[in-house]
Write a protein that holds these residues in place. Structure first.
Motif, mmCIF file in Angstrom:
data_model
loop_
_atom_site.group_PDB
_atom_site.id
_atom_site.type_symbol
_atom_site.label_atom_id
_atom_site.label_comp_id
_atom_site.label_asym_id
_atom_site.label_seq_id
_atom_site.Cartn_x
_atom_site.Cartn_y
_atom_site.Cartn_z
ATOM 1 N N ALA A 1 32.073 49.606 28.113
ATOM 2 C CA ALA A 1 33.129 49.527 29.120
ATOM 3 C C ALA A 1 34.503 49.810 28.528
ATOM 4 O O ALA A 1 35.312 50.530 29.131
ATOM 5 N N LEU A 2 34.788 49.263 27.356
ATOM 6 C CA LEU A 2 36.099 49.480 26.752
ATOM 7 C C LEU A 2 36.332 50.952 26.455
ATOM 8 O O LEU A 2 37.397 51.507 26.763
ATOM 9 N N SER A 3 35.344 51.616 25.892
ATOM 10 C CA SER A 3 35.483 53.036 25.580
ATOM 11 C C SER A 3 35.671 53.866 26.846
ATOM 12 O O SER A 3 36.469 54.809 26.880
ATOM 13 N N THR A 4 34.932 53.507 27.885
ATOM 14 C CA THR A 4 35.054 54.224 29.162
ATOM 15 C C THR A 4 36.457 54.101 29.721
ATOM 16 O O THR A 4 37.072 55.091 30.158
ATOM 17 N N ILE A 5 36.995 52.881 29.702
ATOM 18 C CA ILE A 5 38.339 52.657 30.237
ATOM 19 C C ILE A 5 39.383 53.387 29.398
ATOM 20 O O ILE A 5 40.287 54.045 29.935
ATOM 21 N N GLN A 6 39.266 53.295 28.087
ATOM 22 C CA GLN A 6 40.233 53.975 27.220
ATOM 23 C C GLN A 6 40.217 55.483 27.427
ATOM 24 O O GLN A 6 41.273 56.127 27.451
ATOM 25 N N ALA A 7 39.027 56.042 27.626
ATOM 26 C CA ALA A 7 38.917 57.482 27.841
ATOM 27 C C ALA A 7 39.582 57.899 29.147
ATOM 28 O O ALA A 7 40.217 58.957 29.227
ATOM 29 N N GLY B 1 28.403 45.958 32.060
ATOM 30 C CA GLY B 1 28.668 44.526 32.003
ATOM 31 C C GLY B 1 29.645 44.023 33.033
ATOM 32 O O GLY B 1 29.837 42.798 33.162
ATOM 33 N N PHE B 2 30.277 44.914 33.798
ATOM 34 C CA PHE B 2 31.178 44.459 34.852
ATOM 35 C C PHE B 2 30.361 44.018 36.067
ATOM 36 O O PHE B 2 29.285 44.550 36.316
ATOM 37 N N ALA C 1 33.397 36.764 31.908
ATOM 38 C CA ALA C 1 33.693 36.716 30.473
ATOM 39 C C ALA C 1 33.854 38.109 29.885
ATOM 40 O O ALA C 1 34.860 38.405 29.222
ATOM 41 N N LEU C 2 32.880 38.979 30.095
ATOM 42 C CA LEU C 2 32.959 40.305 29.492
ATOM 43 C C LEU C 2 34.135 41.120 30.039
ATOM 44 O O LEU C 2 34.875 41.725 29.244
ATOM 45 N N PRO C 3 34.360 41.167 31.360
ATOM 46 C CA PRO C 3 35.519 41.923 31.837
ATOM 47 C C PRO C 3 36.837 41.455 31.237
ATOM 48 O O PRO C 3 37.687 42.280 30.869
#
Length: 264
Positions: free
Chosen positions: A3-9, A46-47, A88-90
């Motif tokens: 998720a983090l990589s997707t958002i950063q991209a 995970g969202f 938690a994960l988000p």
């Protein structure tokens, strides 16, 4: 891709510093986001996939004023599965993205006759009535989170000043969390009133605990959709909650946008 990589991209040069979780009645905030980027939760590993009417499943990136924001339109509630760590994960992802402040919103029932439906309440503190924690199972001393001033005093003062400057009434009070999904009985409402609560709802507290664990500052506001059971003759239902929330959404969202735009 996580998720983090997707958002950063997708975010490119945008670096969000303010995370927002939207509850019922606050969805109009997305209309105030400029240069908006929308990412469905389904694309973010995970969202949560909300199962509640009135909650979409979209992450919005962009700006409100000059503030770079990441806005979660939709949250996971404890009553959906029984687990209270669904956010938690988000929140971990948004912190890793660079967010240092969490602005929370919810719909709530009033326990005060002087705070009627369509009112807005600044959360000053909370009561975790189920005594459930999203930190159960974690290890290390960091899990013993200090909850004094969980709702940041400076941010509360900021929100109150913005509301005052606009001539808007912004109540302040204690939010009591009950697990739900059923509404409270009149006896439960009397109990919570006796404990010192001013409003009651089914969210927010687990996210506040998680945010403080992660070191995020927290500001929270409630949209009052009804009186607690036994305090009026209105028939409580989720449809009624959504109707009230929709009616006052524009006013609540305008104030929220102004508060976020001017955050210190």
């Amino acid at each position: 891709m996580n998720a983090l990589s997707t958002i950063q991209a997708r975010a490119g040069q945008l670096q969000p510093r303010i995370a927002v979780v939207l509850g019922s009645g606050w969805g109009g905030l997305t209309e105030h986001i400029t240069d908006a980027i929308q990412i469905p939760y389904s694309e973010l590993e995970g969202f949560p996939q909300p199962t509640v009417a009135g909650h979409s499943a979209m992450l919005w990136l962009g700006k409100i004023g000059n503030q770079a924001v990441a806005v979660m339109s939709g949250r996971k509630h404890g009553y959906e599965t029984g687990a209270v760590d669904g956010m938690a994960l988000p929140l971990q992802v948004l912190q890793a993205l660079g967010c240092h402040t969490l602005v929370q919103t919810n719909a709530a029932g009033s326990l005060r006759l002087d705070m009627p439906p369509q009112s807005l309440m600044l959360v000053s503190d909370h009561i975790n009535l189920p005594q459930r924690s999203p930190l159960v199972g974690l290890t290390g001393n960091q899990r013993f989170v200090n909850m004094v001033d969980a709702y940041d005093p400076e941010l509360k003062q900021h929100a109150a000043l913005i509301a005052k400057g606009q001539g808007a009434t912004l109540f302040e009070g204690v939010y009591a969390w009950l697990l739900g999904p059923q509404f409270e009985t009149p006896a439960e409402i009397r109990l919570v009133q006796g404990l010192g609560a001013d409003a009651v709802g089914m969210s927010t507290v687990p996210e506040t605990i998680l945010a403080r664990y992660l070191g995020l500052r927290v500001l929270a506001l409630s949209f009052i959709t009804n009186y607690g059971a036994g305090l009026s003759t209105e028939q409580l239902s989720h449809a009624h909650t959504l109707e009230q929330a929709q009616e006052g959404s524009a006013k609540a969202s305008r104030l929220l946008a102004d508060i976020i735009a001017a955050l210190p």
